[in-house]
Each structure stands twice: as C-alpha cells, then as structure tokens.
Design a protein around this motif. Structure first.
Motif, PDB file in Angstrom:
ATOM      1  N   SER A 130       0.829  -1.206   0.000  1.00  0.00           N
ATOM      2  CA  SER A 130       0.000   0.000   0.000  1.00  0.00           C
ATOM      3  C   SER A 130       0.865   1.258   0.000  1.00  0.00           C
ATOM      4  CB  SER A 130      -0.930   0.006   1.222  1.00  0.00           C
ATOM      5  OG  SER A 130      -1.775  -1.124   1.214  1.00  0.00           O
ATOM      6  N   LEU A 131       1.966   1.233   0.771  1.00  0.00           N
ATOM      7  CA  LEU A 131       2.849   2.397   0.858  1.00  0.00           C
ATOM      8  C   LEU A 131       3.463   2.737  -0.494  1.00  0.00           C
ATOM      9  CD1 LEU A 131       4.443   4.535   2.465  1.00  0.00           C
ATOM     10  CD2 LEU A 131       6.130   2.761   2.978  1.00  0.00           C
TER      11      LEU A 131
ATOM     12  N   GLY B 108      -6.667  -6.905  -3.538  1.00  0.00           N
ATOM     13  CA  GLY B 108      -6.602  -8.219  -2.902  1.00  0.00           C
ATOM     14  C   GLY B 108      -6.476  -8.123  -1.396  1.00  0.00           C
ATOM     15  N   ILE B 109      -5.636  -7.202  -0.926  1.00  0.00           N
ATOM     16  CA  ILE B 109      -5.447  -7.008   0.515  1.00  0.00           C
ATOM     17  C   ILE B 109      -6.736  -6.532   1.180  1.00  0.00           C
ATOM     18  CG2 ILE B 109      -4.263  -5.603   2.249  1.00  0.00           C
ATOM     19  CD1 ILE B 109      -1.821  -5.612   0.345  1.00  0.00           C
ATOM     20  N   MET B 110      -7.368  -5.519   0.590  1.00  0.00           N
ATOM     21  CA  MET B 110      -8.570  -4.939   1.193  1.00  0.00           C
ATOM     22  C   MET B 110      -9.729  -5.943   1.220  1.00  0.00           C
ATOM     23  SD  MET B 110      -7.852  -1.945   2.262  1.00  0.00           S
ATOM     24  CE  MET B 110      -6.135  -2.299   2.574  1.00  0.00           C
ATOM     25  N   LEU B 111      -9.910  -6.682   0.126  1.00  0.00           N
ATOM     26  CA  LEU B 111     -10.978  -7.686   0.107  1.00  0.00           C
ATOM     27  C   LEU B 111     -10.721  -8.777   1.142  1.00  0.00           C
ATOM     28  CD1 LEU B 111     -11.690  -8.152  -3.718  1.00  0.00           C
ATOM     29  CD2 LEU B 111     -13.131  -7.012  -2.019  1.00  0.00           C
ATOM     30  N   GLY B 112      -9.457  -9.170   1.287  1.00  0.00           N
ATOM     31  CA  GLY B 112      -9.127 -10.179   2.294  1.00  0.00           C
ATOM     32  C   GLY B 112      -9.412  -9.696   3.703  1.00  0.00           C
ATOM     33  N   LEU B 113      -9.064  -8.439   3.990  1.00  0.00           N
ATOM     34  CA  LEU B 113      -9.353  -7.873   5.309  1.00  0.00           C
ATOM     35  C   LEU B 113     -10.857  -7.787   5.559  1.00  0.00           C
ATOM     36  CD1 LEU B 113      -6.711  -5.002   5.625  1.00  0.00           C
ATOM     37  CD2 LEU B 113      -6.852  -7.079   7.003  1.00  0.00           C
ATOM     38  N   LEU B 114     -11.611  -7.443   4.518  1.00  0.00           N
ATOM     39  CA  LEU B 114     -13.069  -7.373   4.668  1.00  0.00           C
ATOM     40  C   LEU B 114     -13.648  -8.741   4.998  1.00  0.00           C
ATOM     41  CD1 LEU B 114     -15.651  -5.652   4.425  1.00  0.00           C
ATOM     42  CD2 LEU B 114     -15.707  -6.242   1.992  1.00  0.00           C
TER      43      LEU B 114
END
Length: 314
Positions: free
Chosen positions: A147-148, A181-187
C-alpha cells in the motif's frame, strides 16, 4: 564462530532452490533466447492475478493471528516507514533521481524476504516460539508496504497539495490489484465470511505459484539487465537494507521499551535480504528494474554474512 558457520550453512542451504530458479530463468533468456514478451506476460499474471489472490488468502485469515504486543508492529513498521522517507530525500536530493525511482528504491531498503529466508533464520536463532512474530510481521508486510509504495507512486504521478491531487492518488491506489486483494481479504476476515474448501484450495494453488514464478522472472530480468547493471544504485539499496534497516528497527525498539526477545526477532527480520516483491514492483512501475534485480542478488549473498554478525552483536 560455530553459530556463525551454522547460520551461514543453514541460510545457504535454504537458498539453494532460490538460486536454482533464478539461474533457470537466466538460462532460458540468455542461452535459449526466450522472448521478452513471455517475461512481460508472466509479470502481468503475477501482479494482476496470482499475487492479489495470494494476499487475499493471507489477509482473509488475519483474524486468526495470535494476539501480540502492538509495540512489535509499531517498532518494525515505524522504523521501516522512517527509513522509507529518509530514502525519498536521499534519492531525490543526493542521487538526483525521480520520485517514482525513489519510491521503489525506498521499498528495496525495507521490504525483507521474510518468508523464504526470515522463517528459517528465526527458527535457527530463536526457536519455534518466535515463529508467531514472523507470522505477524509477514501479515502486515503485504498490507502496509504494498500500500505504501502504491500511494508513493500515485502521489509521484498525480499528487499535489489539493483535494484533486489526493483524490487522484486515492483512486489510483484503489485500482491497484495488490491493494484490492489485501482490502478484500481484510473485509472477509473482519466479517468472518466462511470460504468454501474448493476456494481455499484454489487460493493455495495460486499462492504456491508466486514464489517460483517470481524467481524465474527475476532470473529473466538479470539476463536482460545483468548483475552489475546500475551498480551504484544497487549498492545503495544494499546498504539501506542490510545496515540501516536493522539499525533503525533496533533503535526504535529500544526507544519503545520492546522486550529483548521481540526486539531480537524483528531486528533479525529487518536484517535479511530484499524480498522478491520489490522486483515485481519495479517491473510494474517500470523504474530501476536493473538496480533492484542486482540488489536482490547482492543482499541475498551478503546477508549470509551480515545477519549472523548482527545476531552476535545483539
């Protein structure tokens, strides 16, 4: 001395598959003349599908992580963020490079190969009880550092001190497959959505592809750029990664009063070689691919010496 030799032998043995796959990619391009379009297609597959699916799988299990001292994450990634921003200033003002190059350079100085190298070394130096520390850092590694760099690149392209600049940066980050991919996984993790067995197995199969295909791509890149290409920049990345990164992590951990066990674990993780993901970042954003490819090889070789020394000093 015995511990040093044991560490060197363990790291070398653990990395043999790493070097074999890199050599395979190199040979396919250099001697069998495989076309560049194959490398480009494989890179797109990794960045747009395989890696996002893998990160989705990792982050969807985020709620299962054991509770640990939050100072551990703050110390490791706080130090990483500090060094990343130092790198931005250094690359732009000292090396006279662009903001996009500075973003990937900075990531080369903080993104460790925590899976292939970190876990075996942590087990060697600290035992299996330290694996939980590695798992926690690895989980946040993908989320925070991908993300950074995405934010930094988008800001370099569109950023300005205005609402429009922030919106363009934010929109660009949200379109990044890695971040999606990261955001959907966290959701999924937050909502505790059950994932069917067939989907879990599919995700695992995609995840198993990432490491070997990434190493092949690196070898193919080395055939194109050569190990000594852009040597000044790759040596700078190597210095940031193997010396400054563990040093700043150690300093931040001391300032925060992190216990010795956790301090030692995160300093070891910070001291190891640059991760393969940085080369994929360089390919995706089309900057300093040659320097990053060289620095991954250099840090992998030299960390076999520097990491045991850092452990002895600790």
């Amino acid at each position: 001395m015995t511990l040093f030799l044991q560490a060197f032998a363990t790291q070398f043995y653990a990395l043999l598959p790493f070097f074999i796959l890199i050599a395979t990619g190199y040979i396919l391009v250099r001697f069998f003349r495989w076309n560049n379009t194959f490398t480009e297609g494989l890179t797109r597959f990794l960045f747009n599908l395989a890696i996002p699916v893998m990160l989705f799988g990792v982050m969807s299990r985020f709620h299962t992580q054991e509770e640990m001292d939050p100072r551990l994450i703050i110390a490791y990634f706080g130090a990483s963020f500090i060094l990343f921003f130092i790198a931005q200033i250094y690359v732009k003002w000292v090396l006279k490079r662009s903001a996009r190059e500075a973003a990937v350079f900075g990531m080369g100085g903080i993104f460790s190969n925590n899976v292939m190298i970190g876990i075996p070394l942590i087990m060697l130096f600290m035992g299996s009880e330290a694996i939980a520390v590695s798992a926690l850092v690895i989980s946040f590694n993908a989320l925070l550092l991908w993300s950074l760099v995405s934010v930094a690149i988008e800001w370099a392209d569109h950023g300005s001190l205005s609402l429009k600049g922030f919106l363009l940066t934010f929109r660009g980050v949200l379109k990044n497959p890695i971040v999606v991919g990261i955001m959907l996984g966290l959701l999924v993790s937050f909502l505790r959505v059950p994932i069917p067995t067939f989907a879990t197995h599919t995700i695992e199969m995609f995840s198993d592809m990432v490491a070997p295909l990434s190493l092949l791509v690196l070898g193919m890149g080395l055939a194109k750029y050569r190990l000594g290409a852009n040597l000044k920049l790759s040596l700078n990345i190597t210095f940031f990664k193997l010396i400054l990164h563990p040093l700043i992590i150690w300093g931040v951990a001391l300032l925060m009063g992190l216990p010795p066990f956790e301090t030692k674990a995160i300093v070891i993780l910070g001291s190891i070689a640059t991760g393969m993901n940085v080369y994929l970042m360089a390919l995706k954003f089309q900057v300093i691919e040659d320097a990053v490819a060289s620095s991954i090889i250099l840090t992998t070789i030299l960390s076999a010496i520097t990491t045991p020394i850092i452990v002895v000093l600790l």
